[in-house]
Design an enzyme around this catalytic site. Structure first.
Site, PDB file in Angstrom:
ATOM      1  N   ASN A  27      30.824  41.242  64.814  1.00  0.00           N
ATOM      2  CA  ASN A  27      29.714  42.290  63.784  1.00  0.00           C
ATOM      3  C   ASN A  27      28.462  42.313  63.565  1.00  0.00           C
ATOM      4  O   ASN A  27      28.284  43.217  63.567  1.00  0.00           O
ATOM      5  CB  ASN A  27      30.794  41.448  62.286  1.00  0.00           C
ATOM      6  CG  ASN A  27      32.197  41.446  61.999  1.00  0.00           C
ATOM      7  OD1 ASN A  27      32.675  41.765  62.633  1.00  0.00           O
ATOM      8  ND2 ASN A  27      32.082  41.170  60.119  1.00  0.00           N
TER       9      ASN A  27
ATOM     10  N   LYS B 243      33.040  48.247  49.003  1.00  0.00           N
ATOM     11  CA  LYS B 243      33.686  46.857  49.691  1.00  0.00           C
ATOM     12  C   LYS B 243      33.955  47.807  50.918  1.00  0.00           C
ATOM     13  O   LYS B 243      34.491  48.022  52.450  1.00  0.00           O
ATOM     14  CB  LYS B 243      35.192  46.285  49.253  1.00  0.00           C
ATOM     15  CG  LYS B 243      35.528  45.343  50.456  1.00  0.00           C
ATOM     16  CD  LYS B 243      36.265  44.042  50.326  1.00  0.00           C
ATOM     17  CE  LYS B 243      35.862  42.932  51.556  1.00  0.00           C
ATOM     18  NZ  LYS B 243      38.046  43.225  51.311  1.00  0.00           N
TER      19      LYS B 243
END
Ligand code: KPL
Length: 318
Positions: free
Chosen positions: A223, A205
């Site tokens: 994003n 992650k």
């Protein structure tokens, strides 16, 4: 380690520390099934207005207190079954230090932080079990102008997308406790899985966050904007450095490789403001140290050059 205190029948409360988006999401989900006390910096009304990932608004009533009041035992203060630390990584140790005099030293902890900075430190120093979670649950607190007519009806927290949470401890010593906590989260409607490889998951992650969060925060973009061709050379160079560090740290690459993983997350979360951009927009400190710091440290440890990561660290708001 006994799991009695974290089974659904336990009446000892879960202490959730940190009233940010993730802390409120976990609190609102768990409070419908378990006794929960949410501790934040400020006092707040005993309710959370949650907008679910299906777009439904729910008001969940629960006990909310100021961390400093709970720690000073100014209120009824029974020992918690589990302490969920949902603060930003740079605030976690201070929050734990403040609570410490009121906790039995073997109280189980669950750490929800991004990156890989507080997890090894707290795991090393805390006498009780320290579970770490890696979660893809996406939540945010809407930023609204108090003058706006929507202000009074705004949710406190929006569950932007349901994700998955993996739970384990760094030394794989508490699988039964991890399974019990995952089961409780599952009963509260979250998808949670106990795992024996939480270190791998946290670093994987971190690899994703290390690219998406600093770039979106420093350029103040969503994003999905990172899919634009102007970002590609930078992302490829960052992924190359990250891939070498992960290999040196013994972190398995995903089956499709790091580049495809990161591009996949950019696409899947295209509309999101990353958590770091949310911090920048709200004028809060960012987690650049917790996310990029472990990569820079690992680069030094393994004598790997990391010029792209260092430049990114320097360009990232803090
Ligand atoms: O975890 C995230 C974050 O914003 O912290 C990503 C995966 C980048 C999604 O926004």
């Amino acid at each position: 380690m006994t799991i009695r205190t974290v089974t659904p029948v336990a009446d000892a409360p879960w202490l959730i520390v940190g009233a940010g988006a993730l802390g409120q999401l976990f609190s609102a989900s768990l409070a419908r099934h378990y006794p929960v006390i949410l501790l934040g910096r400020q006092s707040a009304p005993p309710a959370i207005r949650l907008r679910t990932s299906e777009g439904m608004d729910h008001q969940v009533t629960l006990r909310r207190e100021r961390l400093s009041d709970w720690a000073a035992e100014r209120s009824r203060n029974e020992p918690p079954a589990l302490v969920v630390l949902a603060t930003k990584s740079h605030d976690t140790q201070a929050a734990l230090d403040a609570l410490m005099p009121r906790l039995t030293p073997t109280t189980p902890l669950l750490l929800l932080q991004n990156g890989f900075q507080v997890q090894p430190r707290i795991s090393e120093h805390w006498a009780g079990p320290v579970l770490c979670a890696s979660t893809t649950e996406a939540a945010y607190r809407p930023l609204l102008d108090p003058e706006s007519e929507l202000y009074s009806t705004r949710p406190d927290v929006v569950h932007a997308a349901a994700g998955e949470t993996w739970i384990g401890d760094l030394d794989d010593r508490h699988p039964t406790l991890a399974a019990a906590v995952a089961e409780c989260l599952g009963k509260a409607g979250m998808t949670a899985t106990p795992c024996l490889d939480i270190r791998q998951r946290l670093w994987q992650k971190l690899a994703v966050n290390a690219v998406i969060n600093p770039l979106t925060a420093s350029h103040r973009i969503r994003n999905g904007d990172l899919a634009g061709p102007e970002f590609r050379p930078r992302i490829v160079a960052l992924v190359a450095e990250i891939g070498r560090i992960m290999q040196a740290e013994g972190i398995q690459p995903p089956a499709t490789g790091w580049q495809a993983l990161i591009e996949g997350v950019i696409e899947a979360t295209a509309a999101n403001h990353s958590s770091m951009l949310q911090d920048v927009l709200a004028g809060r400190p960012t987690e650049r140290g917790a996310i990029l710091g472990p990569l820079i440290d690992a680069g030094l440890r393994h004598r790997l050059d990391t010029p792209e990561i260092i430049a990114l660290y320097q360009a990232t708001p803090h």
